[in-house]
Write a protein that holds these residues in place. Structure first.
Motif, PDB file in Angstrom:
ATOM      1  N   ILE A 110       0.867  -1.176   0.000  1.00 51.72           N
ATOM      2  CA  ILE A 110       0.000   0.000   0.000  1.00 51.72           C
ATOM      3  C   ILE A 110       0.905   1.227   0.000  1.00 51.72           C
ATOM      4  N   ASP A 111       0.652   2.164  -0.880  1.00 48.81           N
ATOM      5  CA  ASP A 111       1.506   3.350  -0.963  1.00 48.81           C
ATOM      6  C   ASP A 111       1.336   4.254   0.253  1.00 48.81           C
ATOM      7  N   LEU A 112       0.096   4.484   0.656  1.00 47.57           N
ATOM      8  CA  LEU A 112      -0.184   5.366   1.782  1.00 47.57           C
ATOM      9  C   LEU A 112      -1.247   4.718   2.663  1.00 47.57           C
ATOM     10  N   TYR A 113      -0.862   4.364   3.884  1.00 49.93           N
ATOM     11  CA  TYR A 113      -1.775   3.735   4.846  1.00 49.93           C
ATOM     12  C   TYR A 113      -2.113   4.792   5.884  1.00 49.93           C
ATOM     13  N   GLN A 114      -3.409   5.076   6.047  1.00 47.99           N
ATOM     14  CA  GLN A 114      -3.822   6.180   6.892  1.00 47.99           C
ATOM     15  C   GLN A 114      -4.647   5.716   8.089  1.00 47.99           C
ATOM     16  N   LEU A 115      -4.399   6.338   9.220  1.00 48.22           N
ATOM     17  CA  LEU A 115      -5.254   6.123  10.373  1.00 48.22           C
ATOM     18  C   LEU A 115      -6.553   6.866  10.118  1.00 48.22           C
ATOM     19  N   HIS A 116      -7.663   6.149  10.159  1.00 48.63           N
ATOM     20  CA  HIS A 116      -8.950   6.690   9.734  1.00 48.63           C
ATOM     21  C   HIS A 116      -9.675   7.369  10.904  1.00 48.63           C
ATOM     22  N   GLY A 117      -9.036   8.417  11.432  1.00 47.78           N
ATOM     23  CA  GLY A 117      -9.598   9.136  12.577  1.00 47.78           C
ATOM     24  C   GLY A 117      -8.530   9.345  13.631  1.00 47.78           C
ATOM     25  N   GLY A 118      -8.891   9.094  14.861  1.00 46.99           N
ATOM     26  CA  GLY A 118      -7.937   9.247  15.949  1.00 46.99           C
ATOM     27  C   GLY A 118      -8.502  10.093  17.073  1.00 46.99           C
ATOM     28  N   MET A 119      -8.176   9.701  18.299  1.00 50.69           N
ATOM     29  CA  MET A 119      -8.609  10.434  19.485  1.00 50.69           C
ATOM     30  C   MET A 119      -7.409  10.680  20.381  1.00 50.69           C
ATOM     31  N   ILE A 120      -7.474  11.726  21.177  1.00 48.85           N
ATOM     32  CA  ILE A 120      -6.357  12.077  22.036  1.00 48.85           C
ATOM     33  C   ILE A 120      -6.143  11.023  23.117  1.00 48.85           C
ATOM     34  N   THR A 121      -7.161  10.203  23.369  1.00 43.37           N
ATOM     35  CA  THR A 121      -7.050   9.145  24.368  1.00 43.37           C
ATOM     36  C   THR A 121      -6.384   7.884  23.815  1.00 43.37           C
ATOM     37  N   ASP A 122      -6.129   7.830  22.517  1.00 40.43           N
ATOM     38  CA  ASP A 122      -5.445   6.674  21.926  1.00 40.43           C
ATOM     39  C   ASP A 122      -4.017   6.564  22.448  1.00 40.43           C
ATOM     40  N   ASN A 123      -3.494   5.355  22.419  1.00 36.77           N
ATOM     41  CA  ASN A 123      -2.067   5.145  22.678  1.00 36.77           C
ATOM     42  C   ASN A 123      -1.339   5.391  21.346  1.00 36.77           C
ATOM     43  N   ALA A 124      -0.984   6.648  21.115  1.00 38.67           N
ATOM     44  CA  ALA A 124      -0.413   7.029  19.822  1.00 38.67           C
ATOM     45  C   ALA A 124       0.908   6.324  19.550  1.00 38.67           C
ATOM     46  N   GLU A 125       1.706   6.119  20.587  1.00 37.12           N
ATOM     47  CA  GLU A 125       2.997   5.458  20.407  1.00 37.12           C
ATOM     48  C   GLU A 125       2.809   4.055  19.836  1.00 37.12           C
ATOM     49  N   GLU A 126       1.789   3.360  20.323  1.00 39.68           N
ATOM     50  CA  GLU A 126       1.509   2.014  19.831  1.00 39.68           C
ATOM     51  C   GLU A 126       1.065   2.048  18.367  1.00 39.68           C
ATOM     52  N   THR A 127       0.211   3.001  18.039  1.00 40.96           N
ATOM     53  CA  THR A 127      -0.268   3.146  16.664  1.00 40.96           C
ATOM     54  C   THR A 127       0.889   3.469  15.724  1.00 40.96           C
ATOM     55  N   ILE A 128       1.722   4.405  16.123  1.00 42.32           N
ATOM     56  CA  ILE A 128       2.875   4.791  15.305  1.00 42.32           C
ATOM     57  C   ILE A 128       3.818   3.617  15.113  1.00 42.32           C
ATOM     58  N   ASP A 129       4.031   2.853  16.171  1.00 42.58           N
ATOM     59  CA  ASP A 129       4.901   1.687  16.094  1.00 42.58           C
ATOM     60  C   ASP A 129       4.374   0.668  15.087  1.00 42.58           C
ATOM     61  N   ALA A 130       3.052   0.537  15.031  1.00 42.83           N
ATOM     62  CA  ALA A 130       2.451  -0.386  14.058  1.00 42.83           C
ATOM     63  C   ALA A 130       2.762   0.056  12.635  1.00 42.83           C
ATOM     64  N   PHE A 131       2.585   1.338  12.352  1.00 42.36           N
ATOM     65  CA  PHE A 131       2.862   1.853  11.007  1.00 42.36           C
ATOM     66  C   PHE A 131       4.347   1.731  10.665  1.00 42.36           C
ATOM     67  N   GLU A 132       5.204   2.041  11.622  1.00 46.51           N
ATOM     68  CA  GLU A 132       6.642   1.930  11.376  1.00 46.51           C
ATOM     69  C   GLU A 132       7.038   0.478  11.096  1.00 46.51           C
ATOM     70  N   SER A 133       6.419  -0.452  11.801  1.00 44.94           N
ATOM     71  CA  SER A 133       6.698  -1.871  11.570  1.00 44.94           C
ATOM     72  C   SER A 133       6.291  -2.289  10.163  1.00 44.94           C
ATOM     73  N   LEU A 134       5.155  -1.790   9.713  1.00 41.78           N
ATOM     74  CA  LEU A 134       4.679  -2.124   8.372  1.00 41.78           C
ATOM     75  C   LEU A 134       5.588  -1.533   7.298  1.00 41.78           C
ATOM     76  N   LYS A 135       6.140  -0.343   7.565  1.00 41.55           N
ATOM     77  CA  LYS A 135       7.095   0.238   6.620  1.00 41.55           C
ATOM     78  C   LYS A 135       8.342  -0.633   6.512  1.00 41.55           C
ATOM     79  N   LYS A 136       8.840  -1.083   7.649  1.00 41.64           N
ATOM     80  CA  LYS A 136      10.045  -1.913   7.646  1.00 41.64           C
ATOM     81  C   LYS A 136       9.809  -3.222   6.899  1.00 41.64           C
ATOM     82  N   GLU A 137       8.593  -3.758   7.003  1.00 39.24           N
ATOM     83  CA  GLU A 137       8.260  -5.006   6.313  1.00 39.24           C
ATOM     84  C   GLU A 137       8.065  -4.794   4.815  1.00 39.24           C
ATOM     85  N   GLY A 138       7.883  -3.540   4.408  1.00 39.28           N
ATOM     86  CA  GLY A 138       7.639  -3.252   3.005  1.00 39.28           C
ATOM     87  C   GLY A 138       6.184  -3.408   2.591  1.00 39.28           C
ATOM     88  N   LEU A 139       5.300  -3.561   3.574  1.00 41.61           N
ATOM     89  CA  LEU A 139       3.875  -3.712   3.266  1.00 41.61           C
ATOM     90  C   LEU A 139       3.217  -2.366   2.972  1.00 41.61           C
TER      91      LEU A 139
END
Length: 300
Positions: A113-142
């Motif tokens: 996927i060229d651009l994977y987007q978080l479809h919303g977001g709240m200030i109560t989210d664990n943003a670090e966890e979400t960011i880590d997920a996206f970074e992991s997917l980048k490293k995998e090349g997905l």
């Protein structure tokens, strides 16, 4: 068709993108619209796993078959739909994102996927966890890059500070100028904005006056304000559709206007408007004729 970089990434997207949510569910009709978009120079296609419970991704994947290398394909994650009902709950956890990317890849018939987007977001989210997920997917090349789709200033600010997002999808039009407060800071951070709702449900097209009779008000505009504003805008430029598109694209932070279409003709109308000349003076007059609202919620 001009193109622009998404943030500091290597992705170049057409200034008019295609919002796939409006595609009909008939595969032949959907393919005809996608064919027209590509023939018109559009290379940026935006969908989401939420749309029609994944069916939209399937339609897009089928329609783009054989042309994947020529396309910048964007989808979104975070809204978890119930298989047997219309219930949707928010889920921005790492395990969910890492699971859902594979479902989107299958439906889109692609291996990245060229651009994977978080479809919303709240200030109560664990943003670090979400960011880590996206970074992991980048490293995998997905995924190649990631971004967010949000109009919440506090969420936008946090992701700009803590992540490597390349884009923010925001509702932005002459009738919703709230993003303008943030465009300079977003651009200075090396991030792009891609817009949705730029035609304000068709009000900001040449059919706008007709639609206004049925729709009533829009956001903070009363019914009478909508009608008066449309008249004023059409006095500035006789092609309201063109004025609307170029008033948004004029800001260098905006990389692409994501516009929907439910027929090939609507694609042609949007391209014709995009190719119509609009002066900076007309854009400035259009800004004077519309409200400069700001986001009142989710600021801290």
């Amino acid at each position: 068709m001009k193109t622009a970089h998404l943030g500091n990434s290597g992705l170049r997207v057409s200034e008019i993108g295609f919002g796939c949510m409006s595609l009909p569910t008939d595969s032949k009709q959907a393919a005809a619209i996608v064919d027209e978009a590509i023939a018109s120079g559009i290379n940026y296609f935006d969908t989401a796993d939420l749309y029609n419970k994944g069916l939209n991704e399937e339609l897009v994947g089928q329609a783009l078959k054989g042309r994947r290398k020529d396309i910048i394909l964007a989808t979104k994650v975070g809204n978890q739909w119930h298989q047997d009902s219309d219930e949707v709950k928010w889920n921005a956890t790492k395990p969910y994102i890492l699971e859902q990317v594979h479902n989107s890849l299958t439906r889109l018939q692609t291996d990245y996927i060229d651009l994977y987007q978080l479809h919303g977001g709240m200030i109560t989210d664990n943003a670090e966890e979400t960011i880590d997920a996206f970074e992991s997917l980048k490293k995998e090349g997905l995924i190649r890059e990631y971004g967010i789709s949000s109009i919440r200033p506090n969420v936008i600010k946090r992701f700009m500070e803590k992540s490597a997002i390349v884009s923010i999808m925001m509702q932005y039009s002459l009738f919703d100028r709230r993003p303008e407060e943030w465009l300079d800071s977003i651009g200075s951070a090396g991030t792009s904005v891609v817009t949705r709702g730029t035609l304000a449900k068709g009000l900001l097209t040449n059919e706008g006056p007709k639609r206004a009779k049925k729709m009533g008000g829009y956001l903070t505009y009363s019914e009478s304000e909508v009608k008066d504003s449309l008249k004023n805008l059409m006095d500035i430029h006789d092609n309201l559709h063109a004025l609307s598109l170029h008033s948004v694209l004029q800001n260098s932070t905006v990389a692409s206007v994501v516009a929907g279409a439910s027929s090939p003709k609507q694609i042609k109308d949007t391209i014709a408007a995009y190719e119509t000349s609009v002066s900076i003076d007309q854009i400035n007059e259009a800004k004077k004729a519309t409200k400069q609202d700001v986001y009142k919620e989710h600021r801290e």
